[in-house]
Design an enzyme around this catalytic site. Structure first.
Site, PDB file in Angstrom:
ATOM      1  N   ASP A  33       0.890  -1.102  -0.142  1.00 46.59           N
ATOM      2  CA  ASP A  33       0.047   0.057  -0.107  1.00 46.59           C
ATOM      3  C   ASP A  33       1.034   1.218   0.087  1.00 46.59           C
ATOM      4  O   ASP A  33       2.098   1.186   0.286  1.00 46.59           O
ATOM      5  CB  ASP A  33      -1.022   0.083   1.220  1.00 46.59           C
ATOM      6  CG  ASP A  33      -2.081   1.067   0.970  1.00 46.59           C
ATOM      7  OD1 ASP A  33      -3.175   0.533   0.835  1.00 46.59           O
ATOM      8  OD2 ASP A  33      -1.913   2.038   1.046  1.00 46.59           O
ATOM      9  N   TYR A  89     -14.687   8.823 -11.493  1.00 48.24           N
ATOM     10  CA  TYR A  89     -14.395   7.499 -10.954  1.00 48.24           C
ATOM     11  C   TYR A  89     -14.880   6.599 -12.061  1.00 48.24           C
ATOM     12  O   TYR A  89     -14.230   5.604 -12.509  1.00 48.24           O
ATOM     13  CB  TYR A  89     -15.169   7.412  -9.779  1.00 48.24           C
ATOM     14  CG  TYR A  89     -15.004   6.252  -8.967  1.00 48.24           C
ATOM     15  CD1 TYR A  89     -16.175   5.317  -9.041  1.00 48.24           C
ATOM     16  CD2 TYR A  89     -13.847   5.296  -8.537  1.00 48.24           C
ATOM     17  CE1 TYR A  89     -16.263   3.923  -8.391  1.00 48.24           C
ATOM     18  CE2 TYR A  89     -13.965   4.246  -7.979  1.00 48.24           C
ATOM     19  CZ  TYR A  89     -14.937   3.432  -7.815  1.00 48.24           C
ATOM     20  OH  TYR A  89     -14.770   2.229  -7.330  1.00 48.24           O
TER      21      TYR A  89
HETATM   22  C1  VAH Z   1     -17.676   4.095  -4.137  1.00 42.68           C
HETATM   23  N1  VAH Z   1     -17.670   2.077  -2.631  1.00 42.68           N
HETATM   24  O1  VAH Z   1     -18.685   4.487  -3.488  1.00 42.68           O
HETATM   25  C2  VAH Z   1     -17.330   2.650  -4.147  1.00 42.68           C
HETATM   26  C3  VAH Z   1     -18.139   1.869  -5.247  1.00 42.68           C
HETATM   27  C4  VAH Z   1     -20.347   1.378  -6.205  1.00 42.68           C
HETATM   28  C5  VAH Z   1     -19.594   2.000  -5.344  1.00 42.68           C
HETATM   29  O2  VAH Z   1     -17.467   1.872  -6.420  1.00 42.68           O
HETATM   30  O3  VAH Z   1     -17.210   4.858  -4.951  1.00 42.68           O
END
Ligand code: VAH
Length: 325
Positions: free
Chosen positions: A34, A141
């Protein structure tokens, strides 16, 4: 003998995946890494090293030194945090993955990479989201997750790297807290319910999402990586599901154990917009057919085990903090 490297090992998934891999394959076979020093948590019964997966040379040296033949690459910035630093999220989520795939190509390693339901967007069918469908996420993301899926498939078809992945739902766990995710509410709610008897949720009461208990998520990764390659028509990444819930339904299930528990709502517009762009329920038929996926924990079993596991760690309820919960 398997030699496994886990990146992001101190995170929410890694903190439970590393012990599970060590139990299954032998502690000496799993190198936990990590960017943060986690010797205390992960270095007692196996090797832990500080490695930054965005440092290609350091990653390559670590893989060579330990003779790694499989990499579980978990290091990533989650959805909410990523929205506030998209450049950093791109560099870590995609730059780190590219380094892992290049090292895997050069040294013959298999690679597991978690994708997410975040890899879908508002133009994706939200109920019974198919394995193969429109993927135009609107969060950075989600964009790194779709691009990551395509990169992993490319390294499989172009270079023969054994890449496999899962589109994880929101994960609920009690070992390490999540950091910066849109589904973090589904973990925080348990800590607040036990400590303060109430929780202020940042998503609206009726926000339905796929959720999964961490033991199922860990088993899914290991079962996928052990699956017979010839059976896999898909690789990056499989939809997997366990149960769907809204904050209101989760609160109701907690109240069946803690009748006094109260939930209030203060919506975070950034995380609400992200959640509203995600599926409400994915179709995981491909995972069931190609490698036998079956969830073991539903909402009730998850809530019961979370409360049973957390209560001893948190001690007796404390007064509500000054800023409220
Ligand atoms: C997030 N825990 O909230 C992650 C995940 C589906 C959610 O990818 O970004």
């Amino acid at each position: 003998m398997k030699r496994i490297l886990v990146s992001g090992a101190a995170g929410q998934i890694g903190s439970e995946l590393v012990p599970a891999l060590r139990a299954r394959y032998g502690a000496a076979t799993v190198i936990a890494t990590d960017i943060r020093d986690a010797h205390d948590a992960l270095g007692k019964d196996g090797i832990f090293e500080v490695v930054d997966s965005t440092d290609a040379a350091a990653l390559d040296k670590t893989v060579q030194r330990h003779g790694i033949d499989a990499i579980y690459h978990l290091a990533a910035i989650l959805s909410a945090t990523a929205e506030y630093s998209p450049q950093r999220a791109y560099r870590i989520n995609l730059g780190g993955l590219f380094n892992v795939l290049e090292v895997a190509r050069e040294h013959g390693c298999a690679v597991f990479t978690p994708s997410s339901i975040a890899a879908f967007g508002p133009s994706t069918p939200r109920d019974g989201t198919p394995q193969d469908t429109v993927q135009r996420p609107t969060s950075i993301y989600g964009i790194t997750k779709v691009a990551g899926e395509l990169l992993c498939d490319y390294y499989f078809t172009r270079f023969g790297v054994d890449t496999r992945g899962l589109r994880y739902p929101g994960l609920i766990s009690h070992t390490a807290r999540p950091g910066g995710g849109t589904t973090d509410y589904a973990v925080e709610i348990f800590y607040h319910a036990l400590q303060y008897g109430r929780y202020t949720c940042f998503l609206a009461a009726d926000t339905q999402l796929d959720l999964m208990y961490m033991p199922d998520a860990i088993r899914a990764a290991i079962e996928l990586m052990e699956a017979e390659p010839a059976r896999l028509r898909h690789r990056n990444a499989f939809n997997i599901a366990a149960f769907q819930a809204t904050p209101a339904a989760l609160a109701e299930a907690i109240r069946r154990h803690l009748p006094e528990f109260e939930i209030r709502y203060e919506i975070d517009p950034v995380r609400q917009r992200i959640a509203d762009s995600w599926p409400r329920r994915v179709d995981d038929a491909a995972a069931r057919e190609e490698w036998g996926w079956r969830a073991a924990y539903d909402l009730e079993a998850t809530v019961a085990d979370m409360l049973r596991s957390l209560a001893p760690k948190l001690g007796p309820p404390s007064p509500v903090p000054a800023g409220g919960t």
